[in-house]
Scaffold this active site. Structure first.
Site, PDB file in Angstrom:
ATOM      1  N   HIS A   1       0.803  -1.227   0.000  1.00  0.00           N
ATOM      2  CA  HIS A   1       0.000   0.000   0.000  1.00  0.00           C
ATOM      3  C   HIS A   1       0.832   1.272   0.000  1.00  0.00           C
ATOM      4  O   HIS A   1       0.304   2.342  -0.268  1.00  0.00           O
ATOM      5  CB  HIS A   1      -0.926   0.020   1.224  1.00  0.00           C
ATOM      6  N   HIS A   2       2.092   1.195   0.361  1.00  0.00           N
ATOM      7  CA  HIS A   2       3.006   2.342   0.373  1.00  0.00           C
ATOM      8  C   HIS A   2       2.443   3.506   1.185  1.00  0.00           C
ATOM      9  O   HIS A   2       2.506   4.665   0.769  1.00  0.00           O
ATOM     10  CB  HIS A   2       3.334   2.801  -1.054  1.00  0.00           C
ATOM     11  N   CYS A   3       1.875   3.190   2.335  1.00  0.00           N
ATOM     12  CA  CYS A   3       1.272   4.203   3.229  1.00  0.00           C
ATOM     13  C   CYS A   3       0.137   4.967   2.550  1.00  0.00           C
ATOM     14  O   CYS A   3      -0.106   6.142   2.859  1.00  0.00           O
ATOM     15  CB  CYS A   3       2.334   5.164   3.767  1.00  0.00           C
ATOM     16  N   ALA A   4      -0.530   4.313   1.601  1.00  0.00           N
ATOM     17  CA  ALA A   4      -1.629   4.962   0.875  1.00  0.00           C
ATOM     18  C   ALA A   4      -2.791   3.990   0.706  1.00  0.00           C
ATOM     19  O   ALA A   4      -3.376   3.877  -0.363  1.00  0.00           O
ATOM     20  CB  ALA A   4      -1.145   5.470  -0.474  1.00  0.00           C
TER      21      ALA A   4
END
Length: 151
Positions: A117-120
């Site tokens: 998710h890459h912090c998203a």
């Protein structure tokens, strides 16, 4: 009140009492980050020797190449706006799990990408994606590295 204890913050220690150094030293517990500081200085010297403008120019070319190559793969969607500033791209691959793809790229081709998710996570949820792959390049990334990642 002190919350961490370690070398450099103590003046003296006995079985009955401890005397702490005066501020700010009493707040600097443990060994200073000497190795990290030396490494950071060497990294800056390395960047300066190559030249920030040369690095930026190369990374802009690499970014455009990366975007062009990834966009040309059937079933791959490059997420977000095109960027010629940084060699960084998040992609979704139709009907394939990003974790599986990332693992296979690493094991079969020796290509390291980030998957998840890459912090998203809210963005991925809004896009109906379980996650994405992120390709990240630097000035030491070659055009051939991009080609291997795309293949």
């Amino acid at each position: 009140e002190l919350v961490e204890f370690g070398g450099g913050m103590v003046d003296s220690v006995s079985m009955s009492e401890t005397t702490f150094s005066s501020p700010p030293f009493c707040f600097e517990a443990g060994t200073p980050a000497v190795a990290e500081t030396v490494a950071a200085a060497r990294a800056l010297q390395f960047y300066e020797r190559i030249g920030i403008q040369r690095i930026q120019a190369y990374e802009q070319k690499l970014a455009a190449y990366m975007h062009r190559k990834l966009s040309s793969v059937p079933g791959v969607t490059v997420l977000g706006p095109r960027s010629d500033r940084l060699p960084l791209a998040a992609v979704a691959v139709r009907e394939l799990d990003p974790q599986d793809i990332g693992l296979l790229m690493d094991e079969l081709a020796g290509v390291a990408v980030r998957s998840g998710h890459h912090c998203a996570q809210p963005l991925h949820t809004a896009l109906g994606l379980s996650g994405s792959l992120r390709f990240s390049g630097q000035f030491y990334t070659s055009f051939g590295d991009v080609d291997r990642g795309v293949e």
